[in-house]
Write a protein that holds these residues in place. Structure first.
Motif, mmCIF file in Angstrom:
data_model
loop_
_atom_site.group_PDB
_atom_site.id
_atom_site.type_symbol
_atom_site.label_atom_id
_atom_site.label_comp_id
_atom_site.label_asym_id
_atom_site.label_seq_id
_atom_site.Cartn_x
_atom_site.Cartn_y
_atom_site.Cartn_z
ATOM 1 N N GLU A 67 18.304 3.106 0.788
ATOM 2 C CA GLU A 67 18.539 1.691 1.031
ATOM 3 C C GLU A 67 19.935 1.236 0.625
ATOM 4 O O GLU A 67 20.545 0.411 1.295
ATOM 5 N N GLN B 89 6.198 3.122 4.449
ATOM 6 C CA GLN B 89 5.624 3.412 3.144
ATOM 7 C C GLN B 89 4.149 3.810 3.275
ATOM 8 O O GLN B 89 3.702 4.810 2.722
ATOM 9 N N PHE C 165 7.453 -1.310 5.155
ATOM 10 C CA PHE C 165 6.108 -1.214 4.594
ATOM 11 C C PHE C 165 5.222 -0.283 5.401
ATOM 12 O O PHE C 165 4.398 0.436 4.834
ATOM 13 N N ARG D 294 12.465 -1.131 -5.115
ATOM 14 C CA ARG D 294 13.455 -1.497 -4.109
ATOM 15 C C ARG D 294 14.376 -2.583 -4.667
ATOM 16 O O ARG D 294 14.140 -3.117 -5.757
ATOM 17 N N VAL E 168 2.740 -2.009 -6.737
ATOM 18 C CA VAL E 168 2.810 -0.788 -5.934
ATOM 19 C C VAL E 168 3.040 -1.122 -4.458
ATOM 20 O O VAL E 168 3.821 -0.460 -3.772
ATOM 21 N N THR F 75 4.467 -3.868 -3.089
ATOM 22 C CA THR F 75 5.775 -4.428 -2.780
ATOM 23 C C THR F 75 6.909 -3.524 -3.238
ATOM 24 O O THR F 75 8.044 -3.700 -2.827
ATOM 25 N N ARG F 76 6.610 -2.578 -4.127
ATOM 26 C CA ARG F 76 7.641 -1.742 -4.767
ATOM 27 C C ARG F 76 8.657 -2.626 -5.468
ATOM 28 O O ARG F 76 9.835 -2.306 -5.523
ATOM 29 N N HIS G 191 15.578 -8.968 -2.236
ATOM 30 C CA HIS G 191 15.901 -9.483 -0.921
ATOM 31 C C HIS G 191 17.173 -10.324 -1.015
ATOM 32 O O HIS G 191 17.321 -11.101 -1.949
#
Lengths: 488, 185
Positions: free
Chosen positions: B175, B137, B134, A345, A243, A245-246, A348
Motif C-alpha cells: 500500500e 482480504q 476487503f 493498514r 480484524v 478493518t485491519r 484513510h
C-alpha cells in the motif's frame, strides 16, 4: 471465521441451557409451592408447563417481529444509498470484508446522541442502525470501525443469542414478580386456612421458603449470566472489527468520540441496551461492575490502541491481557487459531481533512430529507428547511428577511401522507406519492354542529366556517375552488 | 471370526463417513474461494466502469494533464482485458499507480475539488477501492484456509485422492508504494 462461530454456538447452547434450567426450576418450585398452599401436592409439573408456555409465547412474539419492534422502538428510519452514500458504502465494504451473503438494511436513528446497533437473527435478514449524531461527528475510518463492530455482532450471531437469553431472563423476572406479588397480596390468608386442616405443614413451609428464595435469586442469577455474556460479546465484536478493518485505531477513535460526547440517547431502553455499540445509559465514568451490559469504554479503547502493528485475534487477546492484568483471555480459544496475523493498514486520507461543519450539515440534511422536510431555496442562497407539518403560507428568510411564499399545496400533500404513515412502521415512504389524486377529488364537508368549524382545503389552506354560515358552498381564498358544505 | 468381520465393517464404515466429511469440507471451502473471487471480480469491474465517468468529468478541468488521463485510460483498458489471477493483479497494480498519480495532480485543481459531481465520483472510487481491498482480504483468507486444508494431515490425503488444487493468492504491491508514486527530478 466459521469454526469460531461453531464453537461459539456450543458455548451459547450451554448458556441457554443454564438459563432454561433456572427458568424451569423456578417454574417447578413456584408451581409446587402455590399448589401446596392451595391444598394439593404434585402440581410442580404444571408450574413448569406454565413457565414454558410463558417463555414460548414471548419467544414467538419476538421472533415474529422482534427486529421490527426494536427498530420501531428506537425510531429508526430506513435509508437508501442516495440518502447517505458514504454510510451505505461503508456498510457494503464491511459486508464484503465479513463475507456476509447480503448487504444489511441500513437505518438512521433521528437522534444527535452517538450510538449504533445491529439487529437480525441471521446474516440473511439483518439490519444496522446508526444515529444521525454518529454520522455528523465521526470520520470515514471511525464510521467503518463502528459498522465493523455491528457487522461482527451479526456474524457472531450475538443478536440471536442475546435475544434468546433476554427472553428467558424476561420470563424468569415475570414469573418471580407474579409469584412474589401474589404472596404479598393474597397468599397469607389462604395458607392459614389450609395448613391446619391438612397434614404436611412442614413440607409446605419448606417448599414455600424454597420458592421465595428462588424467586428472589433466579432473576439476579439470570441477569448476571445475561450481562456477563453481553460484555464478553462486546470484546469479541471489538476484536472482530479490528480484524475486519485491519485498522483498530478507527474503532478506538470512534469509541473515544462517543465517550466524550454527553448526549444521551432518547429512545433506548433496558431491553435494547446490549445491542448498542456503547452503553446508552451510562455516562463517562461507567463502572466495570457485574451489572453493566458493556465493558468500560476507556478499557476498550486502551486495548484497541495497544494492539500494535499487526491485527489478529491473538494480538487483541494479548492486548486485553496487558490492559486487564489477567492471565485468562476474554476471547474464546477457537477464535485465536482462526485467523492469520495481518498488518495494520494506513489511515484513510480523508480522515485528517474532513470538514466537520460540512459533515454536520450533510448529516442534518439527510435526516431532514428522510423525515420529509421541505427545502425552500431563498434568493440569498439560504435553504430554509420546513417541517412536513408546517402550516403558514409565508415565511421570512432568517438571513435576509425576505418574505417567501411557501408552496402550501406541495407541503400539505407531503404532510397528509406523513400523517397517514405516522401510525405505520417507520420506513422510507415511496417517493412522490401523487398529490394530484388528492387535489382532483372534489371536496365536500359535512357540518358537524352549529359552532365554529374549520377544515383543510385540498390546496392545504385552512378554511373556517362561522356559526352563522348557512350557505351550501364556500370558495377557498387560496386556490379559488369551491367546496361544498352539507348543512346538518 | 464373526465379531472380527463386524468390527472390520464398522471400521470401514467409520473411515468412509470420515472421508466424506473431509471431502465435503474441502468442497465447501473451494466454493467459498470461488465465491470470494467473484466478489473481487464484481468490484474490479465496477471500478473499470467508473473510470470513464471520472475521465469525462475531469477532462474539462484538466486539459493540461492529458498524459495522466491517457495513462489511466490505457491502464484501465489493459486491466479490462487481463485474465488469470496473476495477470489481473499486475494490471490492477498498474492501474493503481496511474490513479495514484492522478490523485496527486488533483490537489492542484481547487475548482475540481469543489465540483459536486467529482466529489461523489471520488467517494464511489474510494469505496470501490476499499471494497476491492476487503474482497481481496476475504478471498486471501479463504484461499489460505483451503491451502492449509490441502497441505495438512489428514485432509491432505483426501485432497490428494480427489485432486484438489491450491488456490492462488491475489496480491497487489504494498500500500505504501501505491499511495506515494515515485517522483524524479
Amino acid at each position: 471465521m466459521w469454526e469460531q462461530i461453531r464453537s461459539n454456538r456450543r458455548k451459547s447452547f450451554f448458556l441457554v441451557f443454564i438459563m432454561a434450567f433456572v427458568l424451569m426450576g423456578l417454574g417447578y418450585v413456584v408451581g409446587e409451592a402455590l399448589a401446596r398452599q392451595a391444598g394439593f401436592s404434585g402440581a410442580g409439573i404444571i408450574g413448569l408447563g406454565v413457565a414454558l408456555i410463558v417463555w414460548l409465547v414471548m419467544t414467538l412474539v419476538t421472533f415474529a417481529g422482534g427486529d421490527k419492534i426494536l427498530l420501531a422502538v428506537s425510531h429508526a428510519r430506513r435509508i437508501e444509498k442516495q440518502d447517505h452514500p458514504q454510510l451505505y458504502n461503508v456498510v457494503e465494504e464491511m459486508t464484503i470484508a465479513a463475507g456476509l451473503p447480503k448487504v444489511p438494511a441500513v437505518y438512521v436513528i433521528d437522534d444527535m446522541a452517538l450510538n449504533a446497533f445491529a439487529t437480525g437473527r441471521n446474516p440473511d435478514k439483518c439490519a444496522v442502525a446508526v444515529t444521525a449524531g454518529l454520522l455528523a461527528k465521526l470520520n470515514r475510518d471511525q464510521l467503518q470501525g463502528v459498522i465493523a463492530h455491528e457487522i461482527s455482532h451479526i456474524i457472531n450471531r450475538d443478536v440471536l443469542l442475546m435475544t434468546v437469553l433476554g427472553i428467558m431472563m424476561g420470563a424468569i423476572v415475570m414469573i418471580s414478580e407474579i409469584f412474589l406479588r401474589s404472596l404479598w397480596y393474597g397468599g397469607g390468608r389462604r395458607s392459614r386456612r389450609y395448613s391446619s386442616s391438612r397434614g404436611g405443614g412442614q413440607a409446605q413451609l419448606v417448599m414455600m421458603i424454597l420458592a421465595v428464595v428462588l424467586a428472589i435469586l433466579a432473576p439476579i442469577l439470570a441477569n448476571l449470566i445475561y450481562l456477563a455474556t453481553s460484555r464478553k460479546r462486546e470484546y469479541l465484536a471489538d476484536a472482530n472489527a479490528a480484524v475486519l478493518t485491519r485498522y483498530p485505531d478507527g474503532l478506538a477513535g470512534a469509541l473515544e468520540v462517543i465517550a466524550h460526547d454527553g448526549t444521551k440517547l432518547a429512545a433506548a431502553n433496558r431491553a435494547t441496551a446490549p445491542m448498542y455499540i456503547a452503553n446508552p445509559f451510562k455516562k463517562l465514568k461507567a463502572s466495570a461492575g457485574l451489572f453493566s451490559t458493556h465493558p468500560p469504554i476507556e478499557e476498550r479503547v486502551r486495548i484497541l490502541r495497544t494492539i500494535g502493528g499487526s491485527v489478529s485475534y491473538a494480538a487483541y487477546q494479548q492486548a486485553w491481557k496487558n490492559v486487564a492484568g489477567k492471565s485468562a483471555g476474554a476471547l474464546p480459544e477457537s477464535a485465536l487459531s482462526a485467523s492469520e496475523s495481518q498488518p495494520v493498514r494506513t489511515a484513510h486520507p480523508d480522515a485528517a481533512k474532513a470538514d466537520k461543519r460540512q459533515q454536520m450539515r450533510q448529516a442534518g440534511d439527510m435526516l431532514r430529507k428522510v423525515n420529509e422536510f421541505f427545502f425552500l431555496p431563498c434568493a440569498c442562497g439560504l435553504r430554509i428547511k420546513l417541517p412536513p407539518n408546517f402550516k403558514k403560507d409565508h415565511v421570512a428568510c432568517p438571513r435576509c428577511h425576505r418574505d417567501l411564499a411557501v408552496p402550501v399545496a406541495q407541503l400539505a400533500a407531503i404532510g397528509a401522507v406523513a400523517d397517514t404513515l405516522a401510525g405505520e412502521t417507520p420506513g422510507r415512504r415511496a417517493p412522490g406519492i401523487p398529490a394530484a389524486a388528492a387535489m382532483a377529488a372534489p371536496l365536500e364537508v359535512a357540518r358537524t354542529g352549529s359552532g365554529w368549524q374549520s377544515f383543510k382545503c385540498n390546496c392545504g389552506s385552512t378554511l373556517t366556517l362561522s356559526p352563522s354560515f348557512s350557505a351550501n358552498q364556500i370558495r377557498c381564498n387560496q386556490c379559488g375552488k369551491t367546496v361544498r358544505v352539507k348543512q346538518a | 471370526m464373526g465379531i472380527a468381520l463386524v468390527a472390520l465393517f464398522v471400521l470401514l464404515g467409520v473411515i468412509v463417513v470420515w472421508v466424506i466429511g473431509i471431502f465435503n469440507g474441502l468442497v465447501r471451502l473451494r466454493n467459498q474461494v470461488k465465491n470470494a473471487w467473484s466478489q473481487i471480480d464484481v468490484q474490479l469491474k465496477r471500478r473499470h466502469d467508473l473510470i470513464p465517468n471520472l475521465i469525462e468529468t475531469v477532462k474539462g478541468y484538466m486539459s493540461h494533464e492529458r498524459e495522466t488521463l491517457e495513462n489511466i485510460t490505457k491502464a484501465r483498458n489493459l486491466a479490462v482485458q487481463a485474465s488469470g489471477v496473476a495477470n489481473q493483479a499486475q494490471a490492477e497494480t498498474n492501474l493503481n499507480r496511474a490513479l495514484g498519480q492522478f490523485y496527486l495532480v488533483v490537489e492542484n485543481y481547487p475548482d475540481l475539488k469543489a465540483n459536486q459531481n467529482f466529489l461523489s465520483l471520488q467517494e464511489e472510487l474510494t469505496s470501490t477501492e476499499n471494497k476491492i481491498g476487503f474482497s481481496r482480504q476475504h478471498y486471501n483468507d479463504q484461499a489460505m484456509r483451503l491451502n492449509n486444508k490441502i497441505e495438512m494431515f489428514p485432509s491432505n490425503i483426501v485432497a490428494g485422492m480427489f485432486n484438489f488444487k491450491q488456490a492462488e493468492f491475489f496480491e497487489l504491491e504494498d500500500e505504501a508504494e501505491r499511495a506515494v508514486p515515485k517522483v524524479s527530478f
